[in-house]
Design an enzyme around this catalytic site. Structure first.
Site, short mmCIF file in Angstrom:
data_model
loop_
_atom_site.label_atom_id
_atom_site.label_comp_id
_atom_site.label_asym_id
_atom_site.label_seq_id
_atom_site.Cartn_x
_atom_site.Cartn_y
_atom_site.Cartn_z
N GLU A 429 0.83 -1.22 0.00
CA GLU A 429 0.00 0.00 0.00
C GLU A 429 0.85 1.26 0.00
O GLU A 429 0.51 2.27 0.61
CB GLU A 429 -0.97 0.01 1.20
CG GLU A 429 -1.97 -1.10 1.19
CD GLU A 429 -2.77 -1.18 -0.10
OE1 GLU A 429 -2.97 -0.13 -0.76
OE2 GLU A 429 -3.18 -2.29 -0.47
N GLY A 430 1.97 1.21 -0.70
CA GLY A 430 2.91 2.33 -0.74
C GLY A 430 3.91 2.17 0.37
O GLY A 430 3.57 2.24 1.54
#
Length: 587
Positions: A429-430
């Site tokens: 998620e980054g």
């Protein structure tokens, strides 16, 4: 290792930090009454403790397995998911119009925390479905909402997010998956994706894949990306032209099928456009921002589970005489260094929980009222929540192994699994480095810096209202030092431009850490202030309230000073990062 949901702690943070009573007064959240909240957390605690937690170890050992083009989950997972669906848990925070319960996101997050503590690998299925629901509710056409939302909200179907491609990694704008317009209004999708969490499994009837792809005439970069629904099974029951091509062998979360996916091998993969052409990233970010908060929650959840295991072991394990007194061995919880580790785990976990709930509640307020200040706070805190909470999840799980000692390095105790499982959260998620760059590159400058300045003013006013003496007064100097360092670092960060932006990038990660610790210390102090008021009034569980005050002091006195010292590294620039020529770094 067993798991017991920390319901009293969750309730306290929901009331004092998320202001759940205030949320319940907003449009759409009226059902979040104290009795309802207590019932939800209590029943979720039974489900997670009795059904999901017992599958954590066995699921880790067995893992998910790929046979042909089908993934089979470990024994017990399908039945446990059926219990989850029967209880209506999938629709807790989903829109009422499509069969959801419409309760606040922060309350749904508290339940998701329990699921994740109980069984992180399993909880990813629910987390991805929650994100798909958010994206479709915000951007899909009424027809697509009617067709797919109801089944996702009931939990009968699950959802996924398909962004990453082998050549692109975190650079989503470099994706190559293609979408071709069809005369009937659908699209034909063709491409490959990797690292697709719960991309294939056998616990639900259908899997709704949200896929990013590019139209032939789309511009390069993220502006040319569109979002499509590609269901495993089409509305007529036929199997869509998509399949799993592999399941990754991972460090942890073994029961979570992390899949490589192929779309359109036979040029027949049907996709349905979500929103407008070229607006895929806007739609996907709706899903990703919620996912980032929930991933931050994973750090909290795994830290809580690791703490519970370490505490139980420390209470039972007898080893060595106490330093400086006596000859008889004592339980290791009596040793000062073990107490230091346990208090570090407890205080850090509670600080990260408060930060995460505050961020989720800000999202609720922004959605319910359109409040720009709440939306700005949510935007500001989302990268901090994701990165700080997942970093401490790894750190607390590692400390948990240390409390167990040699037994922690043995898989059978379960302590090592928490460390292995937690390690993915700072990556997906980054990555946390990307979160730090987002914080300093975008979020600090939003609306002229209004949001961080407003938050810091709130903290300063709170410090000013603290008494001069006593337990609360003892917090003042540490909060003041932390806030001063954070303010100075923020001014320095926002003052850079041009070539100096490399210096900003160099300080971004320690800056985010300073931000998380300082805000976490403030939120623990807020809880301590409420605890002191209730103690003075003779209300509540006195032991719990006293622990709240002691925990805030421990965090302030033991954990904030090292973070405050990060001001130096944050502002020293990037020169030493590049002082050694690349060739001289080593082979």
């Amino acid at each position: 290792m067993t798991y017991t949901a920390p319901i009293a702690e969750q309730r306290f943070v929901l009331d004092t930090i998320a202001d759940l009573p205030g949320l319940a007064a907003l449009p759409g959240f009226g059902d979040a009454t104290p009795d309802m909240v207590e019932a939800i957390l209590s029943e979720a605690g039974k489900l997670t403790g009795n059904v999901f937690a017992p599958l954590n170890w066995s699921g880790d050992q067995a893992g998910s397995r790929l046979e042909g083009d089908q993934v089979f989950m470990p024994e017990g997972f399908k039945d446990a998911y059926a219990r989850y669906v029967e209880g209506g848990w999938a629709g807790l925070g989903a829109p009422v119009a499509h069969g959801g319960q419409g309760l606040p996101f922060v309350l749904a997050s508290a339940v998701q925390e329990q699921l994740t503590s109980a069984n992180m690998a399993f909880s990813l299925c629910m987390m991805l479905s929650m994100g798909a629901i958010e994206a479709l509710a915000a951007h899909a056409s009424p027809e697509l909402q009617e067709r797919y939302l109801t089944k996702l909200i009931s939990g009968e179907w699950t959802g996924t997010m398909n962004l990453t491609e082998p050549q692109a990694g975190s650079d989503v704008g470099a994706l190559r998956s293609r979408a071709e317009r069809q005369a009937d209004g659908t699209y034909r999708i063709k491409g490959s994706k990797i690292f697709i969490t719960w991309g294939e499994h056998d616990v639900a009837e259908n899997i709704i894949h949200l896929v990013l792809a590019r139209l032939p005439d789309a511009p390069p970069g993220t502006k040319g990306i569109s979002l499509f629904i590609c269901p495993k099974f089409l509305p007529d029951g036929a199997r869509n032209d998509l399949r799993v091509t592999g399941v990754e062998h991972k460090l942890g979360i073994h029961a979570s099928p992390t899949c490589s996916m192929s779309f359109g091998e036979h040029d027949k993969c049907v996709g349905y456009l979500v929103g407008e052409e070229g607006a895929g990233m806007r739609a996907m970010f709706t899903m990703m921002n919620h996912a980032r908060i929930n991933v931050g929650l994973q750090g909290v959840a795994i830290a809580e589970r690791a703490y519970q295991g370490a505490l139980a072991f420390a209470k039972e394990r007898v080893q060595s005489a106490k330093f400086g007194g006596g000859r008889d061995p004592v339980r290791i919880i009596e040793h000062a260094d073990v107490r230091r580790m346990l208090m570090t785990m407890k205080a850090t976990t509670e600080a990260a929980r408060a930060l995460t709930y505050l961020t989720a509640a800000a999202v609720d307020r922004a959605h319910a009222t359109g409040d720009k200040a709440a939306a700005g706070l949510a935007d500001l805190l989302t990268p901090v929540t994701k990165a700080y909470a997942t970093d401490i999840g790894v750190e607390m799980a590692s400390i948990g192994v240390q409390v167990f000692g040699g037994m922690g390095f043995v898989e059978e105790t379960g302590a090592a699994q928490h460390l292995r499982d937690s390690r993915i959260a700072p990556i997906y998620e980054g990555t946390n480095g990307i979160q730090a760059l987002d914080l300093v590159g975008r979020k600090l400058g939003m609306d002229g810096g209004t949001h961080w300045r407003t938050l810091f003013l709130e903290i300063r006013d709170f410090i000013g209202d603290l008494p001069k003496a006593g337990d609360l007064g003892a917090l003042r100097p540490y909060l003041e030092d932390g806030l001063a360092a954070l303010e100075n670092a923020s001014v320095w960060m926002t003052g850079n431009s041009g070539d100096a932006l490399t210096d900003t990038a160099a300080g971004a990660t320690p800056y985010l850490r300073l931000f998380g610790v300082t805000v976490g210390g403030y939120l623990l102090a807020k809880q301590a202030a409420v605890a002191a008021q209730r103690l003075a009034a003779g209300e509540g569980d006195a032991a719990f309230l006293r622990a709240k005050i002691a925990t805030a002091r421990f965090f302030a006195e033991q954990l904030m000073p090292p973070a405050t010292a990060l001001l130096g590294p944050i502002t020293r620039g990037s020169g030493l990062f590049y002082a050694i020529e690349e060739a001289a770094l080593g082979a």
